[in-house]
Design an enzyme around this catalytic site. Structure first.
Site, PDB file in Angstrom:
ATOM      1  CD  GLN A  14      -2.569  -0.117   2.314  1.00 22.95           C
ATOM      2  OE1 GLN A  14      -3.738   0.774   1.770  1.00 22.95           O
ATOM      3  NE2 GLN A  14      -2.571  -0.668   3.740  1.00 22.95           N
ATOM      4  NE  ARG A  91      -0.119  -0.702  15.299  1.00 20.79           N
ATOM      5  CZ  ARG A  91      -0.591   0.013  16.302  1.00 20.79           C
ATOM      6  NH1 ARG A  91      -0.919  -0.836  17.697  1.00 20.79           N
ATOM      7  NH2 ARG A  91      -0.776   0.712  16.074  1.00 20.79           N
ATOM      8  CG  ASN A 110       7.164  -7.634  10.443  1.00 21.40           C
ATOM      9  OD1 ASN A 110       7.020  -8.289   9.415  1.00 21.40           O
ATOM     10  ND2 ASN A 110       6.046  -5.790  10.544  1.00 21.40           N
ATOM     11  CD  GLN A 117      14.578  -6.932   3.730  1.00 23.53           C
ATOM     12  OE1 GLN A 117      14.549  -5.803   4.658  1.00 23.53           O
ATOM     13  NE2 GLN A 117      13.477  -6.854   2.815  1.00 23.53           N
ATOM     14  CG  ASP A 163       5.306   9.196  14.306  1.00 26.84           C
ATOM     15  OD1 ASP A 163       4.062   8.611  14.336  1.00 26.84           O
ATOM     16  OD2 ASP A 163       6.397   8.857  14.657  1.00 26.84           O
ATOM     17  NE  ARG A 166      -0.403   9.635  11.663  1.00 22.02           N
ATOM     18  CZ  ARG A 166      -0.232   8.350  12.232  1.00 22.02           C
ATOM     19  NH1 ARG A 166       0.712   7.874  13.192  1.00 22.02           N
ATOM     20  NH2 ARG A 166      -0.209   6.894  11.094  1.00 22.02           N
ATOM     21  CG  HIS A 191       6.399   4.670  14.437  1.00 22.56           C
ATOM     22  ND1 HIS A 191       5.771   6.039  13.894  1.00 22.56           N
ATOM     23  CD2 HIS A 191       5.768   3.630  13.666  1.00 22.56           C
ATOM     24  CE1 HIS A 191       5.072   5.543  12.925  1.00 22.56           C
ATOM     25  NE2 HIS A 191       4.858   4.412  13.091  1.00 22.56           N
TER      26      HIS A 191
END
Ligand code: NAD
Ligand code: LMR
Length: 332
Positions: A14, A91, A110, A117, A163, A166, A191
């Site tokens: 997304q 989530r 995760n 990586q 954040d 926001r 975060h």
């Protein structure tokens, strides 16, 4: 035209859907930069990236360089200048019959992605590569990635710009000013809901936001929880985690790191703590940062912290220490 190599994991997700066109439109890296994109996905999904690539071609941006889809992390991050680690599980979705509700649930799922990586980036990306971790839990994933990369000339960041945006938006709305009046926002720490989006040192037209707003009850009991829980509120309202605003924050972070910070201002991202502000050394911690625009980014020093701020910073530091303990086996 100059060229830049950008690798993005989670290319079919997304956030990437909002992010990728803006990476190659001239907006992020400038009108005179050709952007070579490597889109990295898990093998089950990588085929879908052919559709994404068709759409990117169809955008017709003149800054579009090569567009490659791969499930091979070595091929993906080879020679990268910027690596955007978006790929991971958000989530709100169900994994093995369990709904993933909190960031702690994501730690084990995760965290494992970031060992391989990290070591691959350390070996194969450019020696001055910049790596931005978006996938949650972003700070601890970046901690794992940086440690396994073991390459001190590369710079690792975890994203707190969403954040910060926001936090600025809420202060601007409360004060009845344009968001451009709100500067010097720091999101201290993780975060996560323990973050501390600092209203005392944030400024509205140059004056402390707390002094302008003159409503401590609102600051402590409404503004702070609202910003801390905004990710959860978006998930509840939308049925999916924030994507357009997260992609926007990725672009803000790249621009903040790549360009010299305006005099007197700073920006927010999480970097490895050097012990500044008595934070535990080594953790990937949200700080106020300034960029020289020439590749170096520094933690802004000597910001005054009152007892309220210090207590909040302790809480978020403690959470990051416990996340570090929870993933210790991935680091051994
Ligand atoms: P999404 O599920 O839509 O997309 C994630 C993509 O990552 C999927 O296409 C998946 O196949 C891919 N992926 C999974 N493992 C991978 C791996 N090992 N290598 C490459 N690709 C892999 O999720 P999304 O909405 O795009 O969110 C991505 C992550 O970003 C989530 O962890 C989410 O919680 C996080 N997020 C962070 C912030 C922030 O401010 N730091 C904000 C929003 C979302
Ligand atoms: C956000 O802040 O929107 C993301 O990190 C998603 C989440 O899980 O909160």
């Amino acid at each position: 035209m100059k060229e830049i190599n950008v690798a993005v994991t989670g290319g079919a997700g997304q956030i990437s859907y909002s992010l990728l066109p803006r990476l190659i439109s001239g907006e992020t890296f400038g009108k005179d930069m050709k952007v070579n994109l490597k889109l990295i996905e898990i093998p089950q999904v990588v085929e879908k990236l052919q559709g994404t690539i068709m759409e990117l071609i169809d955008c017709g941006f003149k800054q579009t360089g090569s567009l490659i889809a791969t499930a091979d992390i070595v091929e993906g991050v080879e020679n990268a200048d910027w690596v955007l680690l978006v790929g991971s599980i958000p989530r709100g979705i169900v994994v093995d019959g369990k709904k993933i509700e909190e960031r702690s649930d994501l730690l084990k799922i995760n965290g494992g992605i970031f060992t391989n990586q990290g070591s691959t980036i350390g070996k194969h990306s450019k020696s001055d590569a910049k790596i931005l971790v978006v996938g949650n839990p972003a700070n601890t994933n970046a901690f794992i990635g940086k440690n396994t990369a073991n390459n001190s000339s590369q710079q690792w960041f975890a994203m707190t710009a969403l954040d910060a945006n926001r936090a600025k938006a809420q202060l601007a709305e409360k004060a009845g000013v344009n968001i451009s009046s709100v500067t010097n926002m720091t999101v201290w720490g993780n975060h996560s809901p323990t973050m501390y989006p600092d209203p005392y040192n944030a400024r509205i037209d140059g004056i402390s936001a707390v002094e302008v707003i003159k409503d401590l009850n609102w600051i402590e009991n409404e503004y702070l929880p609202l910003v801390q829980q905004r990710g959860r509120s978006v998930i509840d309202a939308r049925g999916a985690s924030s994507a357009a605003s997260a992609a926007n924050a990725v672009i803000d972070t790249i621009q903040s790191v790549d360009n010299a910070t305006e005099e007197g201002n700073w920006f927010s991202a999480a970097v490895q703590s050097d012990g500044s502000y008595e934070t535990p050394e080594g953790l990937i911690f949200g700080f106020p940062l300034r960029s020289s625009g020439q590749g170096s980014v520094e933690i802004v020093q000597d910001i005054k912290l009152n007892d309220f701020a210090k207590s909040k910073i302790k809480i978020t530091a403690a959470e990051l220490l416990s996340e570090k303990e929870a993933v210790q086996d991935l680091l051994d």
